[in-house]
Scaffold this motif. Structure first.
Motif, PDB file in Angstrom:
ATOM      1  N   LEU A  21       0.738  -1.147   0.116  1.00 28.75           N
ATOM      2  CA  LEU A  21      -0.062  -0.324  -0.179  1.00 28.75           C
ATOM      3  C   LEU A  21       0.864   1.238  -0.263  1.00 28.75           C
ATOM      4  CD1 LEU A  21      -2.890  -1.622   2.609  1.00 28.75           C
ATOM      5  CD2 LEU A  21      -3.393  -0.562  -0.020  1.00 28.75           C
ATOM      6  N   VAL A  22       1.735   0.820   0.655  1.00 21.74           N
ATOM      7  CA  VAL A  22       2.860   2.412   0.991  1.00 21.74           C
ATOM      8  C   VAL A  22       3.912   3.030  -0.551  1.00 21.74           C
ATOM      9  CG1 VAL A  22       4.757   3.179   2.042  1.00 21.74           C
ATOM     10  CG2 VAL A  22       2.916   2.378   3.232  1.00 21.74           C
ATOM     11  N   SER A  23       4.480   1.052  -1.078  1.00 16.48           N
ATOM     12  CA  SER A  23       5.161   1.830  -2.254  1.00 16.48           C
ATOM     13  C   SER A  23       3.911   1.958  -3.418  1.00 16.48           C
ATOM     14  CB  SER A  23       5.498   0.210  -2.417  1.00 16.48           C
ATOM     15  OG  SER A  23       6.188  -0.018  -1.722  1.00 16.48           O
ATOM     16  N   VAL A  24       2.636   1.480  -3.763  1.00 17.09           N
ATOM     17  CA  VAL A  24       1.425   1.809  -4.809  1.00 17.09           C
ATOM     18  C   VAL A  24       1.372   3.301  -4.216  1.00 17.09           C
ATOM     19  CG1 VAL A  24      -0.786   1.556  -5.350  1.00 17.09           C
ATOM     20  CG2 VAL A  24       0.936  -0.527  -5.496  1.00 17.09           C
ATOM     21  N   ALA A  25       1.242   3.751  -3.197  1.00 14.05           N
ATOM     22  CA  ALA A  25       0.991   5.371  -3.071  1.00 14.05           C
ATOM     23  C   ALA A  25       2.110   6.310  -3.172  1.00 14.05           C
ATOM     24  CB  ALA A  25       0.059   5.264  -1.866  1.00 14.05           C
ATOM     25  N   CYS A  26       3.418   5.623  -2.767  1.00 18.81           N
ATOM     26  CA  CYS A  26       4.283   6.522  -3.256  1.00 18.81           C
ATOM     27  C   CYS A  26       4.589   6.871  -4.818  1.00 18.81           C
ATOM     28  CB  CYS A  26       5.251   6.109  -2.628  1.00 18.81           C
ATOM     29  SG  CYS A  26       5.473   6.536  -1.510  1.00 18.81           S
ATOM     30  N   GLY A  27       4.723   5.616  -5.675  1.00 17.16           N
ATOM     31  CA  GLY A  27       4.387   5.666  -6.700  1.00 17.16           C
ATOM     32  C   GLY A  27       3.004   6.217  -7.757  1.00 17.16           C
ATOM     33  N   TYR A  28       2.521   6.140  -7.157  1.00 15.17           N
ATOM     34  CA  TYR A  28       1.509   7.134  -7.551  1.00 15.17           C
ATOM     35  C   TYR A  28       1.511   8.485  -7.396  1.00 15.17           C
ATOM     36  CZ  TYR A  28      -3.663   9.528  -7.849  1.00 15.17           C
ATOM     37  OH  TYR A  28      -4.697  10.274  -7.847  1.00 15.17           O
ATOM     38  N   ALA A  29       1.966   8.946  -6.710  1.00 13.81           N
ATOM     39  CA  ALA A  29       2.096  10.599  -6.350  1.00 13.81           C
ATOM     40  C   ALA A  29       3.297  10.467  -7.186  1.00 13.81           C
ATOM     41  CB  ALA A  29       2.513  11.017  -4.910  1.00 13.81           C
ATOM     42  N   PHE A  30       4.487   9.725  -7.010  1.00 14.07           N
ATOM     43  CA  PHE A  30       5.190  10.513  -8.083  1.00 14.07           C
ATOM     44  C   PHE A  30       4.789  10.564 -10.081  1.00 14.07           C
ATOM     45  CE2 PHE A  30       8.904   8.620  -5.126  1.00 14.07           C
ATOM     46  CZ  PHE A  30       9.485   9.870  -5.287  1.00 14.07           C
ATOM     47  N   ASP A  31       3.946   9.565  -9.822  1.00 16.01           N
ATOM     48  CA  ASP A  31       3.557   9.296 -11.803  1.00 16.01           C
ATOM     49  C   ASP A  31       1.867  10.813 -11.730  1.00 16.01           C
ATOM     50  OD1 ASP A  31       3.594   8.371 -14.045  1.00 16.01           O
ATOM     51  OD2 ASP A  31       1.382   7.573 -13.086  1.00 16.01           O
ATOM     52  N   LYS A  32       1.771  10.962 -11.060  1.00 12.16           N
ATOM     53  CA  LYS A  32       0.114  12.294 -11.113  1.00 12.16           C
ATOM     54  C   LYS A  32       0.557  13.542 -10.468  1.00 12.16           C
ATOM     55  CE  LYS A  32      -1.622   7.995 -12.978  1.00 12.16           C
ATOM     56  NZ  LYS A  32      -1.829   8.062 -14.491  1.00 12.16           N
ATOM     57  N   TYR A  33       1.044  13.628  -9.759  1.00  8.51           N
ATOM     58  CA  TYR A  33       1.193  14.442  -9.267  1.00  8.51           C
ATOM     59  C   TYR A  33       2.629  15.395  -9.467  1.00  8.51           C
ATOM     60  CZ  TYR A  33      -2.414  13.516  -6.036  1.00  8.51           C
ATOM     61  OH  TYR A  33      -3.545  13.074  -5.640  1.00  8.51           O
ATOM     62  N   ARG A  34       3.072  17.101  -9.676  1.00 12.38           N
ATOM     63  CA  ARG A  34       3.835  17.717 -10.404  1.00 12.38           C
ATOM     64  C   ARG A  34       4.725  18.530  -9.277  1.00 12.38           C
ATOM     65  NH1 ARG A  34       2.493  20.369 -15.588  1.00 12.38           N
ATOM     66  NH2 ARG A  34       2.273  18.901 -16.827  1.00 12.38           N
ATOM     67  N   PHE A  35       6.029  18.454  -8.410  1.00 12.29           N
ATOM     68  CA  PHE A  35       6.378  18.550  -7.093  1.00 12.29           C
ATOM     69  C   PHE A  35       7.649  18.948  -7.419  1.00 12.29           C
ATOM     70  CE2 PHE A  35       5.519  14.342  -6.208  1.00 12.29           C
ATOM     71  CZ  PHE A  35       6.940  13.846  -5.716  1.00 12.29           C
ATOM     72  N   ARG A  36       8.015  19.895  -6.440  1.00 17.28           N
ATOM     73  CA  ARG A  36       9.920  19.845  -6.788  1.00 17.28           C
ATOM     74  C   ARG A  36      10.738  19.058  -6.466  1.00 17.28           C
ATOM     75  NH1 ARG A  36      11.923  25.384  -3.838  1.00 17.28           N
ATOM     76  NH2 ARG A  36      13.790  24.682  -4.805  1.00 17.28           N
ATOM     77  N   HIS A  37      11.992  19.123  -7.838  1.00 13.85           N
ATOM     78  CA  HIS A  37      12.885  17.740  -7.255  1.00 13.85           C
ATOM     79  C   HIS A  37      11.935  16.619  -7.969  1.00 13.85           C
ATOM     80  CE1 HIS A  37      15.235  21.746  -7.118  1.00 13.85           C
ATOM     81  NE2 HIS A  37      15.067  21.063  -5.514  1.00 13.85           N
ATOM     82  N   LYS A  38      11.385  16.028  -8.374  1.00 11.52           N
ATOM     83  CA  LYS A  38       9.943  15.126  -8.272  1.00 11.52           C
ATOM     84  C   LYS A  38      11.048  14.396  -8.421  1.00 11.52           C
ATOM     85  CE  LYS A  38       7.119  14.149 -11.476  1.00 11.52           C
ATOM     86  NZ  LYS A  38       5.487  13.654 -12.119  1.00 11.52           N
ATOM     87  N   GLU A  39      11.684  14.323 -10.279  1.00 10.30           N
ATOM     88  CA  GLU A  39      12.982  13.684 -10.848  1.00 10.30           C
ATOM     89  C   GLU A  39      13.930  13.386 -10.285  1.00 10.30           C
ATOM     90  OE1 GLU A  39      11.766  11.723 -13.119  1.00 10.30           O
ATOM     91  OE2 GLU A  39       9.089  12.945 -13.093  1.00 10.30           O
ATOM     92  N   LYS A  40      14.534  13.810  -9.538  1.00 17.37           N
ATOM     93  CA  LYS A  40      16.029  13.903  -8.446  1.00 17.37           C
ATOM     94  C   LYS A  40      15.653  13.103  -7.539  1.00 17.37           C
ATOM     95  CE  LYS A  40      17.871  18.672  -9.538  1.00 17.37           C
ATOM     96  NZ  LYS A  40      17.940  20.085  -9.349  1.00 17.37           N
ATOM     97  N   LEU A  41      14.162  12.679  -6.756  1.00 27.26           N
ATOM     98  CA  LEU A  41      14.046  12.391  -6.545  1.00 27.26           C
ATOM     99  C   LEU A  41      14.149  11.110  -6.555  1.00 27.26           C
ATOM    100  CD1 LEU A  41      11.500  14.496  -3.749  1.00 27.26           C
ATOM    101  CD2 LEU A  41      13.602  13.730  -3.329  1.00 27.26           C
ATOM    102  N   PHE A  42      13.009  10.787  -7.243  1.00 24.76           N
ATOM    103  CA  PHE A  42      12.645   9.346  -8.105  1.00 24.76           C
ATOM    104  C   PHE A  42      13.848   9.047  -8.375  1.00 24.76           C
ATOM    105  CE2 PHE A  42      11.755   6.185 -11.187  1.00 24.76           C
ATOM    106  CZ  PHE A  42      10.505   5.774 -10.264  1.00 24.76           C
ATOM    107  N   GLY A  43      14.756   9.482  -8.592  1.00 26.23           N
ATOM    108  CA  GLY A  43      16.794   9.024  -9.158  1.00 26.23           C
ATOM    109  C   GLY A  43      17.110   8.489  -7.887  1.00 26.23           C
ATOM    110  N   LEU A  44      16.564   8.775  -6.732  1.00 23.26           N
ATOM    111  CA  LEU A  44      17.206   8.558  -5.596  1.00 23.26           C
ATOM    112  C   LEU A  44      16.146   7.271  -5.114  1.00 23.26           C
ATOM    113  CD1 LEU A  44      17.097  11.596  -3.347  1.00 23.26           C
ATOM    114  CD2 LEU A  44      19.150  10.824  -4.336  1.00 23.26           C
ATOM    115  N   VAL A  45      14.807   7.264  -5.330  1.00 26.25           N
ATOM    116  CA  VAL A  45      14.741   6.204  -5.191  1.00 26.25           C
ATOM    117  C   VAL A  45      14.968   4.801  -6.350  1.00 26.25           C
ATOM    118  CG1 VAL A  45      12.403   4.631  -5.975  1.00 26.25           C
ATOM    119  CG2 VAL A  45      12.075   7.133  -4.741  1.00 26.25           C
TER     120      VAL A  45
END
Length: 287
Positions: A96-120
């Protein structure tokens, strides 16, 4: 059939035969240890160290089962329950946590999103054994060492599950559906819980199965965190019994029987959820 047709057919048959041989060898490589485990679990201690493993005599399956749950005051049953709590509950919450985080990364825009996803993505490549010592130090500071939470909390956060969650959100949840829900007055949490999460069902099951397997087979983290035998999972408990078997040979049959029972939950989970798992693995294939 002409000579040209025969020359064209020969490489195809040769390629098919090669594939069949590779598949057969792979199946044997996978199933032979399981077959040995099934046969060995039905033998007594003397038969394990003789050449009678494949014979029909010395059938001791029920006795080995009884000895397994009676050994050391029934510790194996406690370990099994612990593993179910760690793995099933941890995989459910973690998915549930992983899917919620992945959903947020895909559907929302926020600062440094791609950089944070790169850390993931970078965290996906970090072996779990490397994190065991830092996690132990953090748990020690929080006073959680040798508790249920020392093993349970770290398994809730899985970078690979977040990556899969984003892939599934992109493949299963159209942006138009979310916009329609928002136009109808649904809030973000309502949209996710009532619309997106239902579409993400196959992906959720897939992440759950991956995390269930990883947590069930988790060994190094419990070994570092736990010293109380009552908190051991099956993997760590069987390792301790196997270490004692060199001094006390009566542990050998119960270790083999315990190993056989330890694989059953994973087999059962994959059999019951394979339909959702297969559809989850092909999430983006037809998009």
């Amino acid at each position: 059939m002409s000579a040209a047709d025969s020359s064209l057919l020969r490489p195809k048959l040769l390629g098919r035969a090669t594939v069949n041989v590779v598949v057969a060898v792979s199946v044997l490589y996978t199933l032979l240890p399981v077959l040995w485990l099934v046969l060995a679990s039905a033998k007594n201690r003397d038969a394990l160290f003789s050449s009678d493993l494949l014979s029909l005599g010395d059938f001791s399956f029920l006795r080995n089962m009884k000895d397994l749950f009676a050994m050391d005051g029934g510790l194996y049953g406690r370990w099994y329950v612990n593993s179910l709590l760690y793995a099933v509950l941890g995989a459910a919450v973690g998915a549930l946590v992983s899917v919620a985080c992945g959903y947020a990364f895909d559907k929302y825009r926020f600062r440094h999103k791609e950089k944070l996803f790169g850390l993931v993505l970078a965290a996906v490549m970090v072996p779990q054994t490397v994190l065991a010592l830092p996690l132990y130090l953090m748990a020690s500071e929080a006073g959680l060492v040798n508790t249920f939470w020392a093993v349970f909390i770290p398994v809730l956060f899985n970078p690979f599950g977040v990556y899969l969650g984003r892939i599934f959100a992109r493949g299963y949840v159209p942006d138009e559906v979310l916009e329609a829900a928002r136009v109808d007055g649904a809030g973000e949490l309502t949209t996710y819980a009532r619309v997106a999460l239902r579409m993400l069902g196959p992906g959720l099951i897939t992440v759950f199965l991956f995390q269930l397997t990883a947590i069930w087979n988790n060994f190094f983290l419990p070994m570092v965190m736990l010293s109380d035998q009552d908190l051991y999972p099956v993997s760590l408990g069987l390792y301790q019994w196997n270490s004692s078997a060199s001094v006390s040979p009566e542990y050998y049959p119960v270790v083999i029987m315990g190993s056989l029972l330890a694989v059953l939950p994973l087999i059962l989970a994959f059999v019951l959820l394979q339909r959702f798992w297969r559809s989850g693995l092909t999430a983006g294939a037809v998009k």
